[in-house]
Write a protein that holds these residues in place. Structure first.
Motif: not given
Length: 410
Positions: A40-51, A84-93
Motif C-alpha cells: 500500500l502506498v499513501r497518496i496525496a489528497p488530490g491524487d485519490g479517486p472521486v469518492f 509502512a505505517d502502523g496504527y493501533t486497533v483503537a485508532h482503527l476503531i
C-alpha cells in the motif's frame, strides 16, 4: 576416456567476471517482491479517486458494524499496518466509527470527498502492474439441495473436520518459520501430509474420521461449495443448514478453470463458474479427473448464521472483500474504483456491465487470493449473486482509508 581441455587461467577469470557482472545486472533488474510495507502506498489528497458510492451507502453501516465487532475483541494497542505505517486497533476503531457517522448524514459526493480529504489518509494498493490494477473476482453463498441422511438421491457427503487432521504452527520451532503452518495427519509416531482430494474420495472409512453433516446429490455441488468456502443446504422439509469452512487438507488450490482452458475444452472468453459446472455435468466421465486436478479439500461445520468471513463475523453482500491478509489490513475500510461489474436481472441473465464505485470492508481471505493485485468481491446468495460472481474477473483499483492521527497537544 574423454580428454578434457581448459582455456588459459586468464580467460577463465575474464569469463567468470563477465558471468558475475551479467548475474548482478539481472538481479538488479529483477522486480522486488511486494511486502506488507510496499503493498500500500499513501497518496496525496488530490491524487485519490472521486469518492462516490453506487449503492447509496445501503448495507455499508452493517458492514462497518461487523468489522467493529471483530476489532473490539482485539487488544487495543495491537498494531495494524497500512503499508509502512502502523496504527493501533483503537485508532482503527475510531476510524470506522468516524466514517459511520459521516455516512449517516448521507453526504453527496463532493461533501464526502472533502471530508475524506480533511480527515482521512488514503492508501492505494500497488496492484499487479504499473497502472496499479487489481484483479477482482467474485464469490457467493451457494444454496444446494441436500439431505440429513444418505440415499440413492443424495450419496455425496459433506465432511466435518477429520479427527486425525492436525494443524501445526511452526513459529516456535525456528525464527525463519514465523507465520508458517502445516496441515497433516497424525499416524501415532509422526505427522505426514494429509491426502489430496482424490485420495480422500477413495478412502472407504473416511466418514468415520470426518462425520458427514449433510448429503448432496452430486460432486459438482460439493466442489462448488468448497470453492466458495460456505453455503446453505436446503433440506427436503424446507429447512436450511448454514455451513462454513472448518479447515482444509493443506494442499494448495489449483484452478480447474485454467486446466479446461489449457485443454481447449472451454475458451478463455467463455470461462466462468457456470461454464465449468455445465461442462462437468455434460461430461460426467471426465468430472472426477478434472476436479481431482485441484488437490485441495475443504471441511465444514454447521453455524447458526452465515456466511462468516475470516474475521469470524457475518459477511455483507456487496460490502465484504477478501484480500491477502499478509499484505492488507483486515477489518479496514476500503474503496473500489472503476471495476466493471455485471448488472443481472431476476432470471440470472446479465443485462449489461457498469463501472462500480463503492466502499467495502476487508473481512475475508481466500487460498487463491494472494498478492497485492488480487481481491475477491462477495455478492451474497441467490441467482443474481451466482451469475455476477461467476462472471466477474476484471481489473479495478483498490484503496484503503484510515483516520488521520490527531496532532499532539501543545
Amino acid at each position: 576416456m574423454t580428454k578434457l581441455t581448459f582455456p588459459s587461467g586468464k580467460s577463465v577469470v575474464l569469463r567468470l567476471c563477465a558471468v558475475v557482472v551479467v548475474l548482478g545486472l539481472l538481479a538488479a533488474c529483477a522486480p522486488r517482491p511486494i511486502t506488507r510495507e510496499t503493498a500500500l502506498v499513501r497518496i496525496a489528497p488530490g491524487d485519490g479517486p472521486v469518492f462516490i458510492d453506487d449503492a447509496a451507502y445501503d448495507q455499508l453501516a452493517r458492514g462497518i458494524a461487523m468489522s467493529l465487532l471483530y476489532l473490539r475483541k482485539r487488544p487495543p494497542q495491537h498494531i495494524v499496518y497500512f503499508g509502512a505505517d502502523g496504527y493501533t486497533v483503537a485508532h482503527l476503531i475510531r476510524s470506522l466509527e468516524t466514517f459511520a457517522d459521516l455516512i449517516a448524514q448521507r453526504p453527496k459526493a463532493d461533501q464526502l470527498g472533502r471530508m475524506i480529504g480533511e480527515r482521512f489518509h488514503v492508501y492505494q494498493a500497488v496492484g499487479r502492474n504499473k497502472r496499479r490494477d487489481v484483479l477482482f473476482t467474485g464469490y457467493y453463498e451457494p444454496i444446494v439441495r441436500g439431505s440429513r441422511v444418505p440415499s440413492a438421491q443424495f450419496p455425496v457427503p459433506v465432511h466435518s473436520r477429520p479427527v486425525d487432521l492436525v494443524e501445526i504452527d511452526l513459529s516456535p520451532f525456528a525464527q525463519d518459520l514465523k507465520g508458517r503452518r502445516i496441515v497433516g495427519r497424525y499416524t501415532g509416531h509422526t505427522v505426514v501430509p494429509y491426502p489430496d482430494r482424490g485420495q480422500i474420495r477413495k478412502e472407504r472409512d473416511f466418514d468415520r474420521k470426518a462425520a458427514p453433516i449433510a448429503w448432496l446429490s452430486d460432486e459438482v455441488d460439493l466442489f462448488n461449495l468448497m470453492v466458495q468456502g460456505s453455503g446453505k443446504v436446503l433440506f427436503e422439509d424446507g429447512k436450511l443448514l448454514d455451513i462454513h469452512f472448518d479447515g482444509s487438507n493443506g494442499h494448495a488450490y489449483r484452478s480447474i478453470g485454467r486446466l479446461l482452458i489449457d485443454q481447449g475444452k472451454i475458451s478463455k472468453d467463455r470461462m466462468s463458474m457456470q461454464a465449468i459446472r455445465d461442462y462437468l455435468k455434460a461430461h460426467p466421465e471426465e468430472a472426477d479427473a478434472i476436479m481431482n486436478h485441484n488437490p485441495r479439500f475443504i471441511f465444514f461445520r454447521a453455524i447458526d448464521q452465515g456466511p462468516l468471513g475470516a474475521l469470524g463475523v457475518s459477511l455483507t453482500p456487496n460490502r465484504s472483500l477478501a484480500v491477502d491478509r499478509g499484505l492488507f489490513p483486515l477489518a479496514a475500510l476500503a474503496y473500489i474504483d472503476g471495476l466493471p461489474t455485471p448488472r443481472v436481472d431476476e432470471s440470472g441473465r446479465i443485462v449489461d456491465w457498469q463501472a462500480h464505485h463503492g466502499f467495502v470492508l476487508a473481512q475475508d481471505t481466500g487460498s487463491a487470493i494472494t498478492g497485492a493485485g488480487r481481491a475477491d468481491f462477495f455478492w451474497g446468495h441467490g441467482r443474481r449473486a451466482e451469475t455476477a460472481a461467476g462472471h466477474l474477473k476484471h481489473a479495478g483499483r483498490l484503496y484503503f482509508l484510515v483516520l488521520k492521527p490527531m496532532p499532539p497537544a501543545p
